[in-house]
Design a protein around this motif. Structure first.
Motif, mmCIF file in Angstrom:
data_model
loop_
_atom_site.group_PDB
_atom_site.id
_atom_site.type_symbol
_atom_site.label_atom_id
_atom_site.label_comp_id
_atom_site.label_asym_id
_atom_site.label_seq_id
_atom_site.Cartn_x
_atom_site.Cartn_y
_atom_site.Cartn_z
ATOM 1 N N ILE A 49 0.867 -1.179 0.000
ATOM 2 C CA ILE A 49 0.000 0.000 0.000
ATOM 3 C C ILE A 49 0.903 1.228 0.000
ATOM 4 C CG2 ILE A 49 -1.737 1.307 1.284
ATOM 5 C CD1 ILE A 49 -2.461 -1.543 2.546
ATOM 6 N N ASN A 50 0.894 1.971 -1.092
ATOM 7 C CA ASN A 50 1.704 3.186 -1.166
ATOM 8 C C ASN A 50 0.787 4.401 -1.158
ATOM 9 O OD1 ASN A 50 4.156 1.769 -1.437
ATOM 10 N ND2 ASN A 50 3.821 1.554 -3.653
ATOM 11 N N LEU A 51 0.957 5.228 -0.161
ATOM 12 C CA LEU A 51 0.147 6.443 -0.102
ATOM 13 C C LEU A 51 1.095 7.630 -0.234
ATOM 14 C CD1 LEU A 51 -2.059 5.537 3.021
ATOM 15 C CD2 LEU A 51 -2.527 5.048 0.606
ATOM 16 N N ASP A 52 0.726 8.586 -1.070
ATOM 17 C CA ASP A 52 1.580 9.761 -1.255
ATOM 18 C C ASP A 52 0.702 11.000 -1.112
ATOM 19 O OD1 ASP A 52 3.459 11.615 -1.884
ATOM 20 O OD2 ASP A 52 4.253 10.527 -3.623
ATOM 21 N N ILE A 53 0.921 11.749 -0.037
ATOM 22 C CA ILE A 53 -0.007 12.825 0.295
ATOM 23 C C ILE A 53 0.728 14.147 0.251
ATOM 24 C CG2 ILE A 53 -1.570 13.657 2.094
ATOM 25 C CD1 ILE A 53 -1.178 10.352 2.785
ATOM 26 N N ASP A 54 0.336 14.964 -0.712
ATOM 27 C CA ASP A 54 1.069 16.190 -1.007
ATOM 28 C C ASP A 54 0.597 17.346 -0.112
ATOM 29 O OD1 ASP A 54 2.939 17.676 -2.259
ATOM 30 O OD2 ASP A 54 1.987 17.693 -4.237
ATOM 31 N N GLU A 55 1.228 18.465 -0.306
ATOM 32 C CA GLU A 55 0.982 19.686 0.468
ATOM 33 C C GLU A 55 -0.497 19.926 0.792
ATOM 34 O OE1 GLU A 55 3.444 23.680 -0.310
ATOM 35 O OE2 GLU A 55 2.956 22.533 -2.101
ATOM 36 N N TYR A 56 -0.775 20.185 2.023
ATOM 37 C CA TYR A 56 -2.108 20.588 2.500
ATOM 38 C C TYR A 56 -3.228 19.597 2.200
ATOM 39 C CZ TYR A 56 0.437 24.902 3.116
ATOM 40 O OH TYR A 56 1.375 25.821 3.494
ATOM 41 N N CYS A 57 -2.871 18.383 1.773
ATOM 42 C CA CYS A 57 -3.916 17.395 1.509
ATOM 43 C C CYS A 57 -4.335 16.726 2.816
ATOM 44 C CB CYS A 57 -3.433 16.339 0.522
ATOM 45 S SG CYS A 57 -3.206 17.013 -1.123
ATOM 46 N N LYS A 97 4.407 -4.290 7.971
ATOM 47 C CA LYS A 97 5.387 -3.205 8.065
ATOM 48 C C LYS A 97 4.713 -1.898 7.710
ATOM 49 C CE LYS A 97 9.844 -4.976 6.733
ATOM 50 N NZ LYS A 97 10.901 -5.062 5.719
ATOM 51 N N VAL A 98 4.903 -0.899 8.515
ATOM 52 C CA VAL A 98 4.417 0.425 8.156
ATOM 53 C C VAL A 98 5.604 1.386 8.244
ATOM 54 C CG1 VAL A 98 2.728 2.239 8.632
ATOM 55 C CG2 VAL A 98 2.214 -0.115 9.274
ATOM 56 N N LYS A 99 5.845 2.085 7.144
ATOM 57 C CA LYS A 99 6.936 3.060 7.151
ATOM 58 C C LYS A 99 6.399 4.375 6.662
ATOM 59 C CE LYS A 99 10.730 -0.048 6.037
ATOM 60 N NZ LYS A 99 11.892 -0.258 5.170
ATOM 61 N N SER A 100 6.833 5.431 7.292
ATOM 62 C CA SER A 100 6.367 6.731 6.840
ATOM 63 C C SER A 100 7.537 7.683 6.671
ATOM 64 C CB SER A 100 5.374 7.296 7.848
ATOM 65 O OG SER A 100 4.954 8.577 7.431
ATOM 66 N N VAL A 101 7.453 8.495 5.620
ATOM 67 C CA VAL A 101 8.471 9.529 5.381
ATOM 68 C C VAL A 101 7.746 10.845 5.085
ATOM 69 C CG1 VAL A 101 10.204 7.931 4.467
ATOM 70 C CG2 VAL A 101 8.597 9.034 2.895
ATOM 71 N N ASN A 102 8.481 11.932 5.129
ATOM 72 C CA ASN A 102 7.863 13.198 4.730
ATOM 73 C C ASN A 102 8.181 13.484 3.257
ATOM 74 O OD1 ASN A 102 10.438 14.245 4.602
ATOM 75 N ND2 ASN A 102 10.051 15.952 5.999
ATOM 76 N N HIS A 103 7.833 14.668 2.793
ATOM 77 C CA HIS A 103 8.010 14.964 1.361
ATOM 78 C C HIS A 103 9.467 14.988 0.941
ATOM 79 C CE1 HIS A 103 7.985 18.678 3.655
ATOM 80 N NE2 HIS A 103 8.683 19.240 2.698
ATOM 81 N N GLN A 104 10.362 15.155 1.923
ATOM 82 C CA GLN A 104 11.791 15.111 1.568
ATOM 83 C C GLN A 104 12.369 13.721 1.820
ATOM 84 O OE1 GLN A 104 12.345 18.180 4.398
ATOM 85 N NE2 GLN A 104 12.868 19.732 2.862
ATOM 86 N N HIS A 130 3.451 14.937 3.280
ATOM 87 C CA HIS A 130 4.062 16.267 3.333
ATOM 88 C C HIS A 130 3.888 16.843 4.746
ATOM 89 C CE1 HIS A 130 4.840 20.480 2.390
ATOM 90 N NE2 HIS A 130 5.368 20.068 1.247
ATOM 91 N N ASP A 131 4.860 17.631 5.185
ATOM 92 C CA ASP A 131 4.804 18.182 6.543
ATOM 93 C C ASP A 131 3.553 19.024 6.793
ATOM 94 O OD1 ASP A 131 7.107 16.972 7.371
ATOM 95 O OD2 ASP A 131 8.412 18.681 6.932
ATOM 96 N N THR A 132 2.971 19.549 5.738
ATOM 97 C CA THR A 132 1.774 20.383 5.912
ATOM 98 C C THR A 132 0.486 19.574 5.765
ATOM 99 O OG1 THR A 132 1.685 20.877 3.556
ATOM 100 C CG2 THR A 132 2.938 22.401 4.939
#
Ligand SMILES: Nc1nc2c(ncn2[C@@H]2O[C@H](COP(=O)(O)OP(=O)(O)O)[C@@H](O)[C@H]2O)c(=O)[nH]1
Ligand SMILES: [Mg+2]
Lengths: 236, 313, 241
Positions: free
Chosen positions: B130-138, B194-201, B164-166
């Motif tokens: 499961i790949n989730l990619d959540i951009d700015e202000y979403c 496994k759950v891994k999370s990163v920010n936009h960077q 994203h941090d926002t």
């Protein structure tokens, strides 16, 4: 084997230097439960602040948060003398003496975190958890050790001695206001303290009213801060 | 040749405990060979009607979706998406992969239409990416139904959550002991999540890796699940400024639950990167209710809207 | 400096093994109960905690977390040293930090880790890995988590990988037993009996995990996590964790 020694020395030098550059003077306050450690700090900090010195406080009282909360409320929240994150409570696993003496690592790590976060502090005060009369502070943790007893135990202290009373840099005898109620003779205490302390100082204090606290604070300013001007007043 | 091949759907780092079951399937006999399920979904806020809508989609059964619905009256622009698995669950050799992206301030609530059954397996294992990619202000709520690992099943799931941090993401998991109706309880071979999370960077936000092998380790031992049957995890990635207040609110909620046999707590993730909520309970129903209550808290905090009610079609 | 006599072989390194395993070694572990304190106050309401509860408590931690993560980190640190792989060392530090999901235990791990390293570096020969790690902590590119610090310290004192794993699990065990003693849950003979009966658990967990690759580290103690989170929220407490 020959080259080992200078290499090691060099490293120690490096550690010593990197530490001493950022080291903020620290005083440790020890004494039996209820003798007035917290209250003395609450009285000293406003005086220090008035002189321009910025202070951080770490409290190790047995049920940790209580004292830290009280000081935070009193000094930070209400009087606004310091930011709230400069009053930190640390639990000592039921070993208050260990935490300031034979294994002060947790206190040191919190002091170092404070030094990194607030490099402009003039002084850090560490309150030990209430303990028996054998408390002393590790020199790695505190540069100056204040031991505080109160008159309620009777005037047999300081005659009874104890490591804290004898070795501390400053002995504070607190709650002189109630001496007459419990029949403690301050004259006897003064005489005995002079014998036991020799030329090291002691002061009589009433932490409720602040009587004598100025004198105790002056010792800190002279012997710990070496009368240095507050960092915030130094212009670059 | 399509890029949507086996390797596209197979996790890169399959742990050795799972690979132990890596016996080949007989590819010829129909029904035994594993299937590839693919779902790709791009959600964006539409600049004309302000609603979050599906900009791109691709799927390959056994994974699919229906069109987006707009169910929340206090937040009409939020897209509700239901993921459907016509086969009803994961079979041996199955490799599922879901990629969801949110852009341009999209707001969405994504869930499944039914529980994820991990069927009985004689050979091999099932996996899901499961790949989730959540951009700015979403804003994304990814709240699937419970996972039900059947007797002798072997399952590996990897979730990569990039936030994203926002932006804000609530990601939940509910794990059951098996087919309770058939008196199955912790009779599966392995469930590895496994759950891994990163920010936009791509800076790590947290890592949580759980392995359950009930035949090797007593899951009902003290300290692990004890007498509880249902595990719930909620990972909340949200802007740092909300972290402390939200934590306190969630803990007040959890400490005042008037539910028998449910415990839970909320703590701050490393570097104030968000919050973790762990829950243990007796019924899926209880855990789900708590998840919705927590969603309510986050919606209020982040979107400043109230939460009407949960609707399932 | 070794006194060698066929099978009977003792060395300075054996004394280092004792030194670093001693609860006297100043890393502040005595301030941790790992959530036991919460359990003590909670359970006391209806039923007293027993010897068996303490045993199960420690065993769950060892086999479901300290073994498959901390001990695995130890093994991987040694592999990094063997391969001169500095970047993976930092990756391990990072990964362990981001897997420590409960705030209270995460900060305790770092505090103890950094103090341990500083203590070791004050008296050991200039060890390049210890220095490297300390420098990266100072620069902010490493956190200083306990198992990495512990493995580097053991290595700096010529202690072998598997032994380092044993020491870590043993240290964890005695810190919980110590907390149980100070909370008055068990008495001093019980404490030693728990340690004795935990030996096979410690041993098998080291054997099973010290060669685990870092990409397959895991942990699963939801109930203990919740206990630890509740401890974090306690208003007045005697222990840091
Ligand atoms: N009468 C009187 N009471 C005091 C004095 N100093 C402290 N106390 C009281 O003694 C109690 C314990 O003081 P505290 O500062 O908490 O002691 P600690 O345990 O050493 O930190 C409190 O109730 C204080 O109000 C004093 O000089 N005179
Ligand atoms: Mg006090």
């Amino acid at each position: 084997m020959n080259r080992w020694i200078p290499k090691c020395l060099l490293l120690n030098f490096f550690i010593y230097f990197s530490v001493s550059l950022s080291r903020i003077p620290r005083i440790g306050i020890g004494g039996p439960v209820g003798s007035g450690k917290t209250m003395l700090i609450e009285q000293m900090v406003p005086i220090l602040k008035h002189e321009g010195y910025d202070v951080g406080i770490i409290s190790n009282d047995v049920v940790s948060k209580e004292d830290a909360e009280r000081m935070r409320k009193n000094l930070a929240t209400e009087k606004g003398l310091m930011p709230e994150d400069l009053v930190i409570g640390i639990a000592t696993g039921g070993c208050p003496h260990t935490a300031v003496r034979e294994d002060p690592s947790i206190n040191i790590s919190v002091v170092e975190e404070m030094e990194i976060k607030h490099p402009n502090l003039d002084l850090i005060i560490i309150e030990s958890g209430g303990d028996n009369i054998t408390t002393t502070f590790s020199p790695a943790l505190a540069d100056y050790f204040i031991y505080i007893i109160d008159v309620s135990g009777g005037d047999k202290y300081p005659r009874k001695r104890g490591l804290g009373i004898e070795t501390c840099d400053l002995l504070v005898i607190n709650k002189i206001d109630i001496a007459s109620f419990i029949g403690a003779d301050l004259g006897v205490m003064e005489r005995d303290a002079k014998i036991i302390r020799r030329d090291k100082p002691f002061v009589f204090v009433n932490s409720k009213t602040g009587q004598g606290v100025r004198e105790a604070t002056d010792y800190v300013i002279k012997d710990v801060l070496f009368n240095a001007p507050p960092k915030s007043k130094i212009k670059i | 040749m399509s890029i949507y091949d086996l390797s596209f759907c197979t996790p890169a780092d399959i742990p050795s405990e799972i690979l132990e079951y890596d016996t080949p399937l007989e590819q010829l006999s129909v029904g035994i060979s594993g299937k590839l399920g693919i779902l790709q979904l791009d959600l964006e806020k539409d600049k004309y009607n302000n609603k979050t809508s599906i900009k791109n989609q691709f799927y390959k059964v056994p994974l699919c979706i229906k069109r987006a619905l707009y169910l929340e009256e206090t937040c009409p622009e939020m897209a509700y998406v239901y993921i459907i698995s016509p086969s009803g669950g994961i079979l041996q050799g199955d490799r599922y992969r879901t990629d969801i992206t949110l852009k341009k301030s999209a707001k969405s609530h994504i869930t499944t239409q039914s529980a994820t059954r991990i069927y009985k397996m004689n050979k091999n294992f099932g996996t899901q990416i499961i790949n989730l990619d959540i951009d700015e202000y979403c804003y994304l709520e990814y709240i699937p139904d419970q996972i039900i690992p059947f007797k002798n099943s072997k399952y590996y799931q990897v979730s990569n959550i990039r936030v994203h941090d926002t932006a804000t993401c609530i990601y939940s998991e509910i794990l059951t002991p098996g087919r309770v109706a058939s008196d199955e309880s912790f009779e599966y071979d392995i469930c590895y999540m496994k759950v891994k999370s990163v920010n936009h960077q791509n800076k790590t936000r947290f890592i949580d890796i759980a392995k359950l092998e009930p035949k090797k380790e007593n899951i009902k031992a003290f300290g692990i699940m004890n007498h509880y049957d249902i595990l719930g995890n909620i990972y909340i990635l949200l802007p740092k400024s909300y972290v402390l207040e939200t934590k306190n609110e969630i803990n007040v909620l959890l400490n005042n639950l008037n539910l028998n046999n449910v415990v839970g707590g909320c703590t701050k993730l490393p570097d104030d990167n968000g919050l973790l909520v762990r829950l243990l309970g007796q019924y899926v129903f209880d855990i789900k209710n708590i998840i919705y209550l927590i969603i309510g808290i986050i919606r209020k905090k982040v979107l400043n809207i109230s939460f009407s009610k949960m609707r399932k079609t | 400096m070794n006194i060698e006599n066929d099978d009977n072989f003792i060395s300075i390194d054996d004394i280092s093994f004792l030194q670093l395993s001693d609860s006297f070694f100043p890393t502040g572990l005595y301030t941790n109960s790992n959530g036991l304190e919460l359990l003590f106050y909670n359970k006391n309401k209806d039923k007293k905690l027993t010897y068996n509860d303490i045993f199960d408590f420690i065993r769950a931690y060892l086999s479901q977390q300290v073994g498959p993560t901390d001990c695995s980190v130890i093994g991987n640190v040694y592999n990094c040293i063997q391969k001169n792989n500095y970047s993976t060392l930092l990756e391990l530090d990072n990964m362990y930090y981001f897997m420590r999901l409960i705030e209270e235990t995460r900060s305790a791990s770092i505090r103890s880790g950094i103090q341990l390293l500083k203590c070791i570096s004050s008296f050991t020969d200039n060890n390049e890995y210890v220095n490297f790690y300390l420098k990266n902590i100072k620069d902010g590119s490493a956190k200083g988590v306990y198992p990495v610090s512990f493995a580097l310290s053991c290595n700096a004192m010529n202690i072998k990988k598997e032994r380092s794993g044993l020491m870590l699990l043993y240290g964890f065990t005695i810190s919980v037993v110590g907390a149980a003693l100070r909370l008055g849950i068990i008495q001093h003979y019980d404490g030693q009996r728990i340690i004795h009966e935990m030996k096979p658990v410690i041993l098998s967990n080291v054997i099973n995990n010290v060669n685990r690759s870092y990409s397959s580290m895991w942990q699963f103690i939801p109930q203990l996590d919740i206990i630890q989170i509740h401890h974090e929220q306690m208003d007045s407490k005697m222990f840091i964790t």
